[in-house]
Design an enzyme around this catalytic site. Structure first.
Site, PDB file in Angstrom:
ATOM      1  N   HIS A  17       0.803  -1.107  -0.218  1.00  0.00           N
ATOM      2  CA  HIS A  17      -0.106  -0.077  -0.079  1.00  0.00           C
ATOM      3  C   HIS A  17       1.059   1.292   0.194  1.00  0.00           C
ATOM      4  O   HIS A  17       0.531   2.283  -0.634  1.00  0.00           O
ATOM      5  CB  HIS A  17      -1.002   0.071   1.290  1.00  0.00           C
ATOM      6  CG  HIS A  17      -1.821  -0.931   1.330  1.00  0.00           C
ATOM      7  ND1 HIS A  17      -2.066  -1.854   2.420  1.00  0.00           N
ATOM      8  CD2 HIS A  17      -2.932  -1.144   0.514  1.00  0.00           C
ATOM      9  CE1 HIS A  17      -3.108  -2.607   2.302  1.00  0.00           C
ATOM     10  NE2 HIS A  17      -3.829  -2.134   1.227  1.00  0.00           N
ATOM     11  N   LYS A  41     -19.588  -4.804   9.068  1.00  0.00           N
ATOM     12  CA  LYS A  41     -18.481  -6.072   8.561  1.00  0.00           C
ATOM     13  C   LYS A  41     -17.329  -5.913   9.390  1.00  0.00           C
ATOM     14  O   LYS A  41     -16.712  -4.731   9.229  1.00  0.00           O
ATOM     15  CB  LYS A  41     -18.324  -5.727   7.003  1.00  0.00           C
ATOM     16  CG  LYS A  41     -17.961  -6.694   6.356  1.00  0.00           C
ATOM     17  CD  LYS A  41     -17.756  -6.367   4.769  1.00  0.00           C
ATOM     18  CE  LYS A  41     -16.023  -6.559   4.462  1.00  0.00           C
ATOM     19  NZ  LYS A  41     -15.657  -5.835   3.334  1.00  0.00           N
ATOM     20  N   ARG A  90      -1.433  -5.677  -8.355  1.00  0.00           N
ATOM     21  CA  ARG A  90      -0.320  -6.636  -7.904  1.00  0.00           C
ATOM     22  C   ARG A  90      -0.137  -7.564  -8.959  1.00  0.00           C
ATOM     23  O   ARG A  90       0.774  -7.546  -9.616  1.00  0.00           O
ATOM     24  CB  ARG A  90      -0.682  -7.449  -6.774  1.00  0.00           C
ATOM     25  CG  ARG A  90      -0.565  -6.630  -5.282  1.00  0.00           C
ATOM     26  CD  ARG A  90      -1.232  -7.550  -4.212  1.00  0.00           C
ATOM     27  NE  ARG A  90      -2.624  -7.178  -4.457  1.00  0.00           N
ATOM     28  CZ  ARG A  90      -3.510  -7.213  -3.247  1.00  0.00           C
ATOM     29  NH1 ARG A  90      -2.951  -7.205  -2.133  1.00  0.00           N
ATOM     30  NH2 ARG A  90      -4.831  -7.059  -3.636  1.00  0.00           N
ATOM     31  N   SER A 128      -2.672  -7.824   2.744  1.00  0.00           N
ATOM     32  CA  SER A 128      -3.134  -7.558   4.297  1.00  0.00           C
ATOM     33  C   SER A 128      -3.438  -8.893   4.938  1.00  0.00           C
ATOM     34  O   SER A 128      -3.157  -9.285   5.985  1.00  0.00           O
ATOM     35  CB  SER A 128      -4.441  -6.499   4.596  1.00  0.00           C
ATOM     36  OG  SER A 128      -3.948  -5.161   4.154  1.00  0.00           O
TER      37      SER A 128
HETATM   38  P1  ADP Z   1      -9.714  -3.258  -0.998  1.00  0.00           P
HETATM   39  O1  ADP Z   1     -10.649  -4.102   0.108  1.00  0.00           O
HETATM   40  O2  ADP Z   1     -10.399  -2.119  -1.328  1.00  0.00           O
HETATM   41  O3  ADP Z   1      -9.265  -4.097  -1.990  1.00  0.00           O
HETATM   42  P2  ADP Z   1      -7.261  -3.147   0.311  1.00  0.00           P
HETATM   43  O4  ADP Z   1      -6.751  -2.382   1.558  1.00  0.00           O
HETATM   44  O5  ADP Z   1      -7.046  -4.795   0.198  1.00  0.00           O
HETATM   45  O6  ADP Z   1      -8.428  -2.641   0.027  1.00  0.00           O
HETATM   46  O7  ADP Z   1      -6.421  -2.586  -1.089  1.00  0.00           O
HETATM   47  C1  ADP Z   1      -6.451  -1.175  -1.529  1.00  0.00           C
HETATM   48  C2  ADP Z   1      -5.849  -0.975  -2.920  1.00  0.00           C
HETATM   49  O8  ADP Z   1      -4.228  -1.298  -2.793  1.00  0.00           O
HETATM   50  C3  ADP Z   1      -6.289  -1.951  -3.698  1.00  0.00           C
HETATM   51  O9  ADP Z   1      -6.140  -1.387  -5.090  1.00  0.00           O
HETATM   52  C4  ADP Z   1      -5.205  -3.151  -3.888  1.00  0.00           C
HETATM   53  O10 ADP Z   1      -5.085  -3.717  -5.303  1.00  0.00           O
HETATM   54  C5  ADP Z   1      -3.880  -2.073  -3.559  1.00  0.00           C
HETATM   55  N1  ADP Z   1      -2.925  -3.157  -2.975  1.00  0.00           N
HETATM   56  C6  ADP Z   1      -2.780  -3.815  -1.850  1.00  0.00           C
HETATM   57  N2  ADP Z   1      -1.774  -4.293  -1.877  1.00  0.00           N
HETATM   58  C7  ADP Z   1      -0.825  -3.919  -2.810  1.00  0.00           C
HETATM   59  C8  ADP Z   1       0.390  -4.356  -3.195  1.00  0.00           C
HETATM   60  N3  ADP Z   1       1.201  -5.308  -2.581  1.00  0.00           N
HETATM   61  N4  ADP Z   1       0.921  -3.889  -4.479  1.00  0.00           N
HETATM   62  C9  ADP Z   1       0.143  -3.116  -5.135  1.00  0.00           C
HETATM   63  N5  ADP Z   1      -1.086  -2.621  -4.868  1.00  0.00           N
HETATM   64  C10 ADP Z   1      -1.762  -3.178  -3.714  1.00  0.00           C
END
Ligand code: ADP
Length: 163
Positions: A17, A41, A90, A128
């Site tokens: 992130h 949730k 990713r 995460s």
């Molecule tokens: P959501 O539940 O909306 O997917 P996340 O917190 O999981 O929320 O992810 C938020 C954004 O960050 C998403 O666009 C996700 O693809 C991106 N993201 C998370 N981890 C990575 C990573 N390691 N590399 C690139 N983008 C990431």
């Protein structure tokens, strides 16, 4: 002024992130990290804690703000006067879901564009959910999350709901 919203769960924020955010902060005048929360949730960490950990992890970025929101991302983006939704990609596995989401958001508000960024390869596999899994199983998460997250999880291990 180019304002980007970077929406997500950030449960918890990872180096993946953070890398997307650092690149976004170079491109846009302001980036607002918008932590989505829905009280029906239950996540891993409460939204207020997720926000606090994001704030501590992004303190070095001067044009970044941290906020929480409920409901449609696009409505939140309009309220904030944002022109861009920032999302990270990713792998191919993210693509289908992200494409559907961005097309839906374009249908709802065509003037707000989704911009995708990729992390450095060394952060591209981090999520995460794998961080939670490693932490729950007593593994070392220090390579995956910024220090405030590791410290919080370590000190609060006994009170965190590990289900
Ligand atoms: P959501 O539940 O909306 O997917 P996340 O917190 O999981 O929320 O992810 C938020 C954004 O960050 C998403 O666009 C996700 O693809 C991106 N993201 C998370 N981890 C990575 C990573 N390691 N590399 C690139 N983008 C990431």
């Amino acid at each position: 002024m180019r304002i980007a919203i970077y929406p997500g769960s950030f449960d918890p924020i990872t180096y993946g992130h953070l890398n997307v955010l650092e690149i976004g902060a170079e491109i846009f005048d302001k980036v607002i990290i918008a932590i989505s929360h829905n009280y029906n949730k239950k996540g891993f960490l409460p939204p207020e804690i997720r926000k606090e950990l994001v704030e501590k992890s992004v303190a070095h970025l001067k044009n970044v703000e941290v906020d929480m929101f409920e409901g449609l991302t696009i409505e939140y983006a309009k309220k904030k006067g944002a022109n861009v939704l920032l999302r990270g990609l990713r792998a191919v596995s993210d693509f289908e879901y992200e494409m559907q989401l961005s097309q839906t958001n374009s249908a709802l508000a065509d003037d707000i564009k989704t911009v995708f960024l990729m992390t450095k390869p060394e952060y591209a596999f981090i999520s995460s959910s794998t961080v939670k899994e490693i932490f729950i199983n007593n593994g070392n998460i220090s390579k995956f999350v910024p220090p405030p997250v590791e410290q919080y999880l370590t000190y609060n291990k006994n009170t965190i709901n590990l289900k």
